[in-house]
Design an enzyme around this catalytic site. Structure first.
Site, PDB file in Angstrom:
ATOM      1  CG  ASP A 172      32.156  42.744 -10.948  1.00 38.53           C
ATOM      2  OD1 ASP A 172      31.099  42.676 -11.586  1.00 38.53           O
ATOM      3  OD2 ASP A 172      33.098  41.928 -11.091  1.00 38.53           O
ATOM      4  CG  HIS A 200      28.870  46.464 -16.632  1.00 37.57           C
ATOM      5  ND1 HIS A 200      27.760  47.276 -16.737  1.00 37.57           N
ATOM      6  CD2 HIS A 200      28.406  45.258 -16.228  1.00 37.57           C
ATOM      7  CE1 HIS A 200      26.681  46.588 -16.384  1.00 37.57           C
ATOM      8  NE2 HIS A 200      27.049  45.353 -16.073  1.00 37.57           N
TER       9      HIS A 200
END
Lengths: 324, 479
Positions: free
Chosen positions: B222, B284
């Protein structure tokens, strides 16, 4: 008038501390708009709902508000409203109106904050009937005692003062009919941490000396010696916000210590993670459904770094304050 | 009949009486007592099933009907009950099967025939709707754009594509431009997006690559809009190139305040080195998350809602998993809620959509490992948590060595679990400006496929006024 002793280390620092009341207000405004809890009065202190806040922030404020209110309300009930409440560093808090709506008003509700913050609050009250009307209803005459930095009424008094100037604080409170004989609850939310340990020590010591039956509720940071705590301190420093009193925020024990060594008889403290798990879980489930939280670790870290500590002096034997 | 049976029959009669009086709660109570005394009577279950139907407890009704049929597969009423339960639960295909059975056995039963026909109609209607949904080409933002005729003003001195193409010069200029907090011209942004959408749409849902003995790849987790930390990764580990391949394992945007800079940089490199720069989708890279956690707000603030729409379309084409040398599988979230998922299943996933609430596509983006064996309900409320035995079985079935995933912040930037078979890598240091965690990336060499971990700490970034959401510096906690 005698010359005032200079108490502030730097004006920038104080200004940054004053600005934190806006953080609290806008966060509460946003959270209530999303339905985390009800506060019909906050909108008169923060015009617009404002920018979105992260779900962990909303949940954190929910836990804070529920936790503090639980203790506050329990005290008032125990004293059967025959008590006083002093909210130090109250900012733009709306508790007075909530207590009035819920018929839980103490004999008198005092708030203290920096004069400029108080001036703003008084201005809002003066100009917004939903705020002023309830106040006037609780007052015996038609007019309130208002000046630039203070408001006094029968049941509600807001004082502009520097919490580091104890004698001045004491003088003002007594002027506005503070009764040391009444059981008194003092409340500070993220306030003591902005003063030096000796300044906050003076304040809590003064409280222990002044009241024979009292409770002091302190909500603020804890467990600050780890990485998360360090990062928070650095972040705030960059905003010119100094956590001068962070020494007392090392652990739950240090939070309790500051009361026990200044004349308070008993002290308890719980971190917000624990308190979160003790709140009525069906309501917690409800608020958790309001917004999806993508990373639980963020909430956990946040909650583990804040605590509520409550200290008591109980000459009148009002009893223990159970969490259940 | 045994004594217990007589008593059970009496209870059933009692229950029947309550049923006739529409007192379904009591009917259920006494059917249950009858079942307790005589658990092998199909009729009791069937009757209770009907009572449950009347009280809209369709799940229980289905369970009872199924039990009745388990006891007596020739009990026609049982099929009826089960069909009705399934109809109520929206499981029309299953219901149709049972109605078929009833109609076959009771060809003169008008009610059965009518129910069958109705159910059949519904099943056909749904099939039709599905068919036309896939035929219908959902309108893309691309169709309404006229990029060619977008003009770049004379006073724009920022980076531009060269002949409509991304070049290394352009990338370097753009990264510096972003570093100075300047905005890329929207025409360039659109060019990148349209091209990368086209490129990604041609990739399979499971990308398979081979790392030669002499080659290596860097896997990052991430990054969450932390642009300056991304620049630091390139500083520490070198810019991407044909000989310095990278894989970014999802969650490029949201939370951090510089999501646009991150994603445009990553997309730019994807276009520049399509075979050596890999991007996988994270949870996301979805509409729900972008709406809540800042990316949508950031795009709308810096560009337009239309551009966000296009980002959303591009995200839908991001591949879901990558396999290296048929030995190492990489995905953002983790493994599956059920055993038996194969690499072939992953290849076949129709990914051009928002992830469903469950199933392999959802699991790939959302699941988390757990220390204990088996599976648990996920703390996140989506997908599941999977134990070392699940990992073991999956790897064995698919002849893999280990998986690499991201999705969870780790204090050290990475974590090795499941005896080395499940590795987490997270590349957003001091996540949200709060967590104080390290970031990490993994070097994987084609020669031995043994992961080598590299950690790094956060670098300073501009004090940007927060975008619509990711309110990092401002929200420092409770004040």
């Amino acid at each position: 008038m005698a010359a005032r002793k200079p108490f502030t280390d730097s004006d920038t620092s104080d200004e940054a501390v004053r600005a934190t009341c806006d953080d609290a207000t806008t966060c509460k405004r946003f959270a209530t708009s999303k339905g985390y809890w009800k506060d019909p009065y906050i909108q008169y202190f923060a015009r617009s709902v404002g920018e979105r806040k992260a779900p962990e922030i909303n949940r954190g404020y929910y836990a804070r508000v529920q936790g503090v209110n639980h203790l506050l309300d329990a005290f008032i009930r125990k004293a059967e409203c025959n008590c006083q409440v002093i909210n130090v560093g109250a900012g733009l808090d709306t508790t007075f109106w909530r207590l009035k709506d819920e018929n839980l008003m103490p004999r008198k509700f005092f708030e203290i904050d920096f004069p400029t913050v108080v001036a703003r609050k008084i201005h809002n009250i003066k100009t917004k009937p939903p705020l002023s009307k309830p106040l006037i209803e609780t007052h015996s005459t038609d007019s309130l005692l208002l000046d630039a930095h203070s408001l006094d009424s029968d049941r509600y008094c807001i004082i502009g003062a520097d919490l580091r100037d104890i004698s001045n604080l004491d003088e003002k409170l007594k002027k506005f009919q503070l009764n040391p004989e009444l059981p008194t609850l003092l409340l500070s939310e993220c306030v003591l941490v902005y003063m030096t340990p000796s300044q906050s020590s003076n304040l809590v010591h003064w409280a222990a000396e002044t009241f024979h039956t009292a409770m002091f509720i302190n909500y603020e940071q804890v467990n600050m010696s780890d990485r998360f705590g360090q990062v928070m301190i650095e972040n705030l420093q960059r905003r010119q916000c100094t956590l001068a009193g962070v020494e007392a925020c090392q652990s739950l024990d240090t939070q309790k210590e500051r009361f026990l060594k200044t004349g308070w008889e008993h002290a308890d403290a719980l971190d917000m993670m624990t308190i979160y798990s003790m709140l009525p879980q069906d309501d917690v489930a409800r608020i958790e459904r309001l917004e999806f939280l993508d990373e639980r670790e963020l909430l956990q870290q946040l909650l583990q770094h804040y605590s509520i500590c409550w200290a008591t002096k109980d000459k009148l034997n009002l009893g223990n304050y159970e969490w259940i | 009949m045994a004594e217990g049976d007589t008593e059970a029959e009496q209870l059933k009669e009692k229950a029947n009486k309550f049923f006739k009086e529409k007192d379904y709660e009591n009917a259920i109570k006494y059917y249950s007592e009858a079942v307790d005394l005589n658990p092998s009577n199909a009729i009791y279950y069937s009757n209770r099933s009907l009572a449950y139907l009347r009280t809209e407890c369709y799940g229980y009704a289905l369970a009872d009907a199924t039990k009745a049929l388990e006891i007596d597969k020739n009990y026609i009423k049982g099929y009826y009950r089960r069909a009705t339960s399934n109809m109520a639960l929206g499981k029309f295909k299953a219901a149709l099967k049972d109605y078929e059975t009833v109609v076959r056995v009771r060809p003169n039963d008008k009610d059965a025939r009518m129910k069958y026909q109705e159910c059949n109609k519904i099943v056909k209607q749904k099939a039709f709707e599905r068919a036309i949904a896939s035929d219908e080409i959902k309108k893309s933002v691309v169709d309404s754009l006229d990029i060619e005729n977008m003009t770049i003003e004379d006073d724009y001195v920022g980076p531009k594509l060269e002949d409509g193409k991304v070049t290394l010069t352009f990338m370097k200029e753009m990264m510096d431009w972003f570093k100075d907090q300047k905005k890329l011209h929207r025409k360039c942004a659109y060019q990148i997006l349209v091209q990368v959408k086209d490129l990604l749409s041609k990739l399979p849902s499971l990308v398979e690559i081979t790392l030669k003995e002499t080659e290596k790849i860097t896997i990052c987790g991430d990054t969450h809009g932390q642009y300056y930390d991304l620049l630091n990764i390139f500083k520490l580990n070198g810019l991407p190139s044909e000989t310095n391949p990278y894989l970014f394992n999802g969650d490029f945007v949201d939370r951090g305040s510089f999501s646009l800079e991150v994603i445009l940089t990553l997309f730019g490199f994807k276009l520049l080195y399509p075979d050596n720069f890999h991007l996988l989708r994270g949870n996301h890279e979805t509409d729900n998350m972008n709406q809540m956690y800042g990316f949508e707000g950031e795009v709308k603030a810096k560009y337009t809602a239309q551009m966000f729409q296009l980002f959303s379309e591009v995200f839908q084409w991001l591949p879901l998993a990558q396999c290296i040398n048929s030995k190492v599988l990489i995905m953002h979230g983790g493994l599956f809620s059920e055993d038996g998922v194969t690499l072939e299943d992953l290849r076949k996933i129709d990914r051009n959509r928002q992830p469903p609430d469950s199933g392999p596509m959802c699991d790939l983006l959302w699941s988390d490992p757990q220390p204990q064996n088996g599976r648990s309900i996920s703390k996140r409320g989506v997908s599941c948590q999977f134990g070392p035995d699940v990992t073991e079985r999956f790897l064995e079935q698919n002849k893999l060595d280990f998986i690499v995933r991201s999705h969870e912040v780790k204090a050290e930037g990475y974590e090795v679990t499941h005896s080395g078979k499940c590795i987490t890598v997270f590349s957003a240091p001091n996540y949200c400006d709060q967590m104080g965690n390290k970031g990490a990336y993994i070097h994987l060499r084609g020669s031995d496929l043994k992961p080598e971990f590299h950690q790094f700490t956060a670098v300073p970034h501009p004090n940007v006024k927060p975008m619509a959401y990711a309110n990092t510096l401002m929200q420092l906690g409770m004040m």
